[in-house]
Each structure stands twice: as structure tokens, then as C-alpha cells.
Write a protein that holds these residues in place. Structure first.
Motif, mmCIF file in Angstrom:
data_model
loop_
_atom_site.group_PDB
_atom_site.id
_atom_site.type_symbol
_atom_site.label_atom_id
_atom_site.label_comp_id
_atom_site.label_asym_id
_atom_site.label_seq_id
_atom_site.Cartn_x
_atom_site.Cartn_y
_atom_site.Cartn_z
ATOM 1 N N ASN A 244 0.832 -1.202 0.000
ATOM 2 C CA ASN A 244 0.000 0.000 0.000
ATOM 3 C C ASN A 244 0.868 1.254 0.000
ATOM 4 O OD1 ASN A 244 -1.423 2.261 1.742
ATOM 5 N ND2 ASN A 244 -3.061 1.030 0.842
ATOM 6 N N GLU A 245 0.654 2.138 -0.983
ATOM 7 C CA GLU A 245 1.516 3.310 -1.142
ATOM 8 C C GLU A 245 1.477 4.237 0.067
ATOM 9 O OE1 GLU A 245 -0.629 2.315 -3.472
ATOM 10 O OE2 GLU A 245 0.378 2.172 -5.424
ATOM 11 N N GLN A 246 0.281 4.508 0.580
ATOM 12 C CA GLN A 246 0.173 5.434 1.709
ATOM 13 C C GLN A 246 0.813 4.855 2.968
ATOM 14 O OE1 GLN A 246 -4.047 6.358 1.907
ATOM 15 N NE2 GLN A 246 -3.751 8.227 0.710
ATOM 16 N N ALA A 247 0.559 3.578 3.234
ATOM 17 C CA ALA A 247 1.166 2.940 4.408
ATOM 18 C C ALA A 247 2.687 2.942 4.283
ATOM 19 C CB ALA A 247 0.642 1.512 4.559
ATOM 20 N N TYR A 248 3.178 2.613 3.080
ATOM 21 C CA TYR A 248 4.627 2.624 2.854
ATOM 22 C C TYR A 248 5.223 4.006 3.091
ATOM 23 C CZ TYR A 248 8.771 3.552 0.039
ATOM 24 O OH TYR A 248 9.989 4.002 -0.388
ATOM 25 N N ALA A 249 4.554 5.047 2.592
ATOM 26 C CA ALA A 249 5.078 6.403 2.732
ATOM 27 C C ALA A 249 5.121 6.833 4.204
ATOM 28 C CB ALA A 249 4.238 7.376 1.913
ATOM 29 N N ILE A 250 4.099 6.457 4.971
ATOM 30 C CA ILE A 250 4.087 6.770 6.402
ATOM 31 C C ILE A 250 5.215 6.022 7.105
ATOM 32 C CG2 ILE A 250 2.776 6.473 8.543
ATOM 33 C CD1 ILE A 250 0.230 6.959 6.855
ATOM 34 N N CYS A 251 5.329 4.744 6.824
ATOM 35 C CA CYS A 251 6.372 3.930 7.447
ATOM 36 C C CYS A 251 7.760 4.432 7.066
ATOM 37 C CB CYS A 251 6.215 2.465 7.025
ATOM 38 S SG CYS A 251 7.459 1.361 7.731
ATOM 39 N N GLY A 252 7.973 4.687 5.779
ATOM 40 C CA GLY A 252 9.293 5.134 5.317
ATOM 41 C C GLY A 252 9.709 6.452 5.936
ATOM 42 N N SER A 253 8.784 7.403 6.008
ATOM 43 C CA SER A 253 9.118 8.703 6.593
ATOM 44 C C SER A 253 9.377 8.570 8.092
ATOM 45 C CB SER A 253 7.995 9.717 6.324
ATOM 46 O OG SER A 253 6.765 9.270 6.839
ATOM 47 N N ASP A 254 8.625 7.703 8.760
ATOM 48 C CA ASP A 254 8.824 7.473 10.188
ATOM 49 C C ASP A 254 10.201 6.878 10.453
ATOM 50 O OD1 ASP A 254 7.922 7.471 12.881
ATOM 51 O OD2 ASP A 254 7.445 5.350 12.746
ATOM 52 N N MET A 255 10.589 5.901 9.651
ATOM 53 C CA MET A 255 11.914 5.286 9.814
ATOM 54 C C MET A 255 13.032 6.284 9.512
ATOM 55 S SD MET A 255 11.425 2.266 10.930
ATOM 56 C CE MET A 255 9.793 2.522 11.640
ATOM 57 N N LEU A 256 12.779 7.149 8.532
ATOM 58 C CA LEU A 256 13.761 8.181 8.183
ATOM 59 C C LEU A 256 14.015 9.097 9.377
ATOM 60 C CD1 LEU A 256 15.246 9.009 5.506
ATOM 61 C CD2 LEU A 256 13.420 10.674 5.173
ATOM 62 N N ILE A 257 12.955 9.527 10.031
ATOM 63 C CA ILE A 257 13.081 10.406 11.190
ATOM 64 C C ILE A 257 13.773 9.690 12.347
ATOM 65 C CG2 ILE A 257 11.734 11.597 12.981
ATOM 66 C CD1 ILE A 257 9.686 12.211 10.709
ATOM 67 N N LYS A 258 13.516 8.388 12.485
ATOM 68 C CA LYS A 258 14.111 7.622 13.585
ATOM 69 C C LYS A 258 15.585 7.296 13.350
ATOM 70 C CE LYS A 258 10.072 5.226 15.484
ATOM 71 N NZ LYS A 258 8.922 5.738 14.736
ATOM 72 N N GLY A 259 16.094 7.589 12.160
ATOM 73 C CA GLY A 259 17.499 7.305 11.879
ATOM 74 C C GLY A 259 17.742 5.940 11.284
ATOM 75 N N GLN A 260 16.680 5.209 10.968
ATOM 76 C CA GLN A 260 16.830 3.928 10.283
ATOM 77 C C GLN A 260 17.103 4.182 8.797
ATOM 78 O OE1 GLN A 260 16.830 0.743 11.275
ATOM 79 N NE2 GLN A 260 16.148 0.879 13.416
ATOM 80 N N ASP A 261 17.679 3.208 8.132
ATOM 81 C CA ASP A 261 17.988 3.327 6.708
ATOM 82 C C ASP A 261 16.689 3.254 5.905
ATOM 83 O OD1 ASP A 261 18.829 3.149 4.088
ATOM 84 O OD2 ASP A 261 20.368 1.641 4.476
ATOM 85 N N PRO A 262 16.312 4.321 5.194
ATOM 86 C CA PRO A 262 15.043 4.284 4.445
ATOM 87 C C PRO A 262 15.039 3.247 3.336
ATOM 88 C CG PRO A 262 16.322 6.240 3.863
ATOM 89 C CD PRO A 262 17.013 5.608 5.046
ATOM 90 N N ASP A 263 16.229 2.833 2.863
ATOM 91 C CA ASP A 263 16.288 1.799 1.832
ATOM 92 C C ASP A 263 15.845 0.441 2.355
ATOM 93 O OD1 ASP A 263 17.179 3.598 -0.046
ATOM 94 O OD2 ASP A 263 19.302 3.151 0.270
ATOM 95 N N ASN A 264 15.745 0.315 3.674
ATOM 96 C CA ASN A 264 15.295 -0.942 4.278
ATOM 97 C C ASN A 264 13.770 -1.087 4.263
ATOM 98 O OD1 ASN A 264 17.966 -1.377 4.817
ATOM 99 N ND2 ASN A 264 17.812 -1.170 7.034
ATOM 100 N N ILE A 265 13.073 -0.035 3.825
ATOM 101 C CA ILE A 265 11.618 -0.082 3.710
ATOM 102 C C ILE A 265 11.272 -0.068 2.231
ATOM 103 C CG2 ILE A 265 9.436 0.953 4.413
ATOM 104 C CD1 ILE A 265 11.234 0.030 6.739
ATOM 105 N N ALA A 266 10.529 -1.071 1.796
ATOM 106 C CA ALA A 266 10.270 -1.227 0.363
ATOM 107 C C ALA A 266 8.779 -1.195 0.067
ATOM 108 C CB ALA A 266 10.862 -2.547 -0.129
#
Length: 343
Positions: A244-266
């Protein structure tokens, strides 16, 4: 507004300003990206001037890739080189649509790639055309601060989940496709990590966790918080995939803010587009969708089963086409590290 429910109610009150040009089941197409954008805006605001100063000094120089330098200045794994913030956007109401588009384009590539999945550009045009854009941006700029010092990562997760629940309720959809209640996640996280307490408290230990149906990332976030609270010297690299595009975008941005590697979210279908093919992980944690039909993926799954058998992911066979949960379990088993390697 200290309570996350107050913030949810406030954001919903902004959504009600859309009524007319948008139906309630369309509110999420505007509000979810705006909440993410405001969160990113609040995170970057304290170092915004320093980032712009460094960018203006170095642009056009010998260093071609400024991203690592600007990320260091921002203090995060992303940055924005436009001159705008939400507060500055509202200072020029006549050009707010063009300025907002420029603001979004000013994000570093990793943040922009995630945000683009919302498809927000067409909503900007519609907001502007219906005289809602300035009003909505002003409300976000003046009345809600989503900086992590004001809204913790845990509360931000609750805000997204409650908003999605309400939006899906308006659409007569099930929210379970997007999130699992945090109290359930905490129980699952405790069950998966408690047996490894001795390992996870070792200095410098690094582990990995994968969720192939990650939704907005609740399981990844709670797992990361658990390990960090247990041992500040430990590291948990989290990986996730969602269709799901919206769920992915929320998850990816959240991980980005937390300092996780955004490439790890697909973004993708775990069954037909395994984003982490050949990768194996220490832990698996997921609430795969139950009772969801997998007819669209049937040909690819049966082909892998017939051609690869137990050398592939679906050697044990496949369930009835009306419920693909067993396929997720087989997919997860195939991604597990062998016990001898710590899995």
C-alpha cells in the motif's frame, strides 16, 4: 494539545474543511501526506538556516554529492534545500501552490522518493483551485507542532493509526490492513525478544528484524524502541515491505526520522516482488492480512512452487485462494537466518 487524541481531533477538524470538493472517504489523500509533511517540517526547522547557508556556500563547487554534508548539518538522514517552511509558505498566499511544490522538491532524494508515493501533486492543485490550500497550510503552521520533542515517536504512531482508522471507517474499509493495536504489538515484541535478553544486552550487539506486511511500521517502531530501551549499545536494523503506497510512505518517513535506513523499507508485493531476495534476518515479526485473496499473484506463486519446490519460498504448498496468510508464513520462514547463525 499534549494528548495524542487532541491532536487527532484537531487534524480531523482540518479534514472537515475539505467537505464539499472532497468526500469523507477522500480526506486521507490530503491529510495523511500533510501530516507527514508537517512532521518532516518540524523535525528540520531547528537546523533549516544552517542547511541553507551550507548549501549556498557549496552549490556549484567541486563536491558533487552534497547530501551527506547537508544531512550532517540537519542532524538527520535527510534535509530540505528550499527556502520554505510551513510558516513561510503562509506568508505568500498568492503563490502558495507553486511554493509548496518547490518546498516538496527541495527535500533530499530519499525523503522525496518516499513522499512521492502519496501522489500529492494533484491534491495541491485541487486544494488551490477550491481555495482550501492556504487555509489548511495555515492551520498546520499555526496550530500544531509535530516536532519529536512535542510529539514522541510512540504518540506519532498512535496519531497515524487513529487517523487511518477514522478514514477507513468513513470509507467502510478495515483498518487492519494498515496497523495492529500497539498493546498487541508490545505483547508480540516481548514474546520474541525476552528469550534473547542475554544476547541483546551484550555491548555492541547488532540484530535485524523483518516485517513483510509492515503497514505503517508499528511493529518495526516498537521493536526498535524495545531493543534501544533494553540496551543503548545495541542496534536493531529493521526491514519492511508493504504493497500500500500510503502505508509505505508513512512507514518510510517514520523510519527516516528515527534514523533507520530508508532503503530498508520497500514498496511492493512480498509475494511477487521480494524486495530482499537473498537476504536473511535474525527476527521475523508480522501480522499478515488474514482472509485476503491472492488470486492476482496466483500464477507467480504456483510457478515458483512448481519450479523451485523447497528451494523457493512456497515448497510446502499453498492455501485456498481466499486466504494468503499461510503464504506470508512460508515467505517469513524462507527469510530466517539458520539457528547456527543466530536466527
Amino acid at each position: 494539545m499534549n494528548n495524542f487524541n487532541d491532536k487527532v481531533n484537531f487534524i480531523w477538524s482540518i479534514a472537515e474543511l475539505l467537505r464539499g470538493p472532497w468526500k469523507p472517504n477522500q480526506y486521507k489523500d490530503v491529510m495523511l501526506p500533510l501530516v507527514v509533511l508537517r512532521r518532516l517540517d518540524c523535525v528540520l526547522e531547528p537546523t533549516k538556516d544552517q542547511v541553507l547557508e551550507k548549501y549556498n556556500k557549496m552549490k556549484g563547487g567541486k563536491v558533487k554529492n552534497l547530501d551527506p554534508i547537508l544531512n550532517t548539518v540537519s542532524g538527520h538522514q535527510f534535509h530540505n534545500i528550499s527556502r520554505f517552511t510551513f510558516k513561510k509558505l503562509k506568508e505568500d498566499p498568492d503563490n502558495i501552490a507553486a511554493n509548496l511544490a518547490a518546498y516538496i522538491k527541495g527535500f533530499s532524494g530519499n525523503a522525496r522518493n518516499i513522499f512521492d508515493q502519496f501522489g500529492f501533486e494533484k491534491e495541491i492543485e485541487k486544494l488551490d483551485r477550491n481555495n482550501r490550500l492556504f487555509l489548511v497550510i495555515s492551520k498546520f503552521a499555526d496550530d500544531i507542532d509535530l516536532h519529536p520533542d512535542k510529539v514522541s515517536n510512540i504518540d506519532m504512531g498512535y496519531i497515524f493509526e487513529e487517523l487511518i482508522r477514522r478514514f477507513n471507517e468513513a470509507s467502510n474499509e478495515e483498518a487492519g490492513d494498515h496497523f495492529t493495536p500497539r498493546e498487541v504489538i508490545r505483547l508480540m515484541v516481548n514474546l520474541i525478544f525476552l528469550p534473547d535478553a542475554d544476547i541483546l544486552t551484550k555491548k555492541g550487539i547488532i540484530k535485524s528484524l523483518f516485517d513483510p506486511a509492515c503497514g505503517t511500521g508499528g511493529m518495526l517502531s516498537v521493536s526498535d524502541e524495545y531493543v534501544h530501551d533494553l540496551n543503548r549499545d545495541a542496534g536493531l536494523a529493521v526491514f519492511g515491505e508493504d504493497i500500500n503506497e500510503q502505508a509505505y510512505a508513512i512507514c518510510g518517513s517514520d523510519m527516516l526520522i528515527k534514523g533507520q535506513d530508508p532503503d530498508n523499507i520497500a514498496l511492493g508485493d512480498s509475494f511477487t516482488a521480494d524486495a530482499f531476495k537473498g537476504r536473511h534476518f535474525d527476527y521475523m515479526l508480522a501480522n499478515p492480512p488474514f482472509g485476503v485473496e491472492w488470486k492476482a499473484e496466483e500464477d507467480a506463486i504456483k510457478k515458483e512452487h512448481e519450479e523451485q519446490g523447497f528451494g523457493g519460498r512456497f515448497g510446502a504448498g499453498y492455501p485456498r485462494v481466499s486466504d494468503g496468510s499461510l503464504l506470508f508464513l512460508q515467505h517469513m520462514i524462507s527469510k530466517m537466518k539458520p539457528v547456527g547463525e543466530g536466527g
